[in-house]
Design a protein around this motif. Sequence first.
Motif, PDB file in Angstrom:
ATOM      1  N   THR A 135      -3.122 -68.402  47.535  1.00 22.11           N
ATOM      2  CA  THR A 135      -4.364 -67.612  47.587  1.00 22.11           C
ATOM      3  C   THR A 135      -5.181 -68.008  48.818  1.00 22.11           C
ATOM      4  N   GLU A 203     -12.440 -62.364  49.921  1.00 17.23           N
ATOM      5  CA  GLU A 203     -11.029 -62.742  49.772  1.00 17.23           C
ATOM      6  C   GLU A 203     -10.854 -63.834  48.712  1.00 17.23           C
ATOM      7  N   SER A 206     -10.576 -63.016  44.779  1.00 17.21           N
ATOM      8  CA  SER A 206      -9.349 -62.576  44.104  1.00 17.21           C
ATOM      9  C   SER A 206      -8.882 -63.586  43.053  1.00 17.21           C
TER      10      SER A 206
END
Length: 257
Positions: A135, A203, A206
């Motif tokens: 991630t 970002e 997520s």
Amino acid sequence: MRGEYCVGGASFLSFAAILLLIFVHVGQINTSLVPHGIAMAKIDTSGFGQALSQSTYVQVIQGLYTTNYTSPLGERNGLRQYYEFGLYSYCAYVNSSAGTCTNHTIADSFVPYIAITSDMAQNYTQYSDSWFAGTTYMNSSYLGYNSRVAYYFILLGTIFATIALFTGVARTALLFFISTGSSIVAALFILIGAAIWTSIVKECESINTLDVAHVNGTIVSGMFVSYGNGIYLSWAAFACLAAATVPYMVSCCTFRG
Ligand SMILES: *[C@@H]1O[C@H](CO)[C@@H](O)[C@H](O)[C@H]1NC(C)=O
Ligand SMILES: *[C@@H]1O[C@H](CO)[C@@H](O)[C@H](O)[C@H]1NC(C)=O
Ligand SMILES: *[C@@H]1O[C@H](CO)[C@@H](O)[C@H](O)[C@H]1NC(C)=O
Ligand SMILES: *[C@@H]1O[C@H](CO)[C@@H](O)[C@H](O)[C@H]1NC(C)=O
């Protein structure tokens, strides 16, 4: 329109932008009321214990969190419930008011995964390492680099906004030209800084719905990333600076001494 009114309006907007940017800069430099209230990004880890326990089938997770709000960060002293990141340091809180901050660093890197896992015991980080692998949240070099770049844009934007404010009040064509130019550069730099911060936090978000555990029928990772109000303040400062360029330009052309 009279030049004086233009300059007055432009100065007011520049001043408002500088004030907003000062608030952005003081976010999380300590735990007192105003700095505590301002952050670029926030991470709520209060559900992580439950997610960990569900996912590993260990009923009671021992020693994951600490209740000692003064114990130093980053030394595996235990996770805090709320992590809030500013431009110079981050603070972590055990409840809505009690917490502690790291030392101040110019161009401090936004590396939330390192910040949070460095408070956990090693045997718990092995789980989070595998859950969050791949991630952006865990990509500390990417987040660190982008946040440092964004910091310099915000810092330079603040400096140019200040130059615009002070040069804008003098009655000479050259200084009007400088104030107009500074105002445009300041708006552009704050725009870039705010956009970078918005995108890196977006970002990281997520992970909020990463499938680690199911709590009350909702898929959660036990960590919840959200925008801090410092990002909104930066956008508001951009709006003020962008709006100020118009009266600066008008007075630059019409109000020569
Ligand atoms: C909390 O942490 C501080 C700093 O490490 C330490 O001095 C203090 O004794 C701790 N308090 C408790 C109740 O453990
Ligand atoms: C937060 O924790 C501190 C220290 O444990 C405590 O003194 C304070 O009353 C708590 N505040 C709230 C709002 O729970
Ligand atoms: C933070 O600053 C204090 C006082 O200057 C220093 O003793 C400490 O080592 C610093 N901590 C870190 C992690 O740099
Ligand atoms: C899950 O539901 C229970 C019972 O309704 C509630 O007490 C608990 O706070 C909920 N947990 C979360 C994380 O929403």
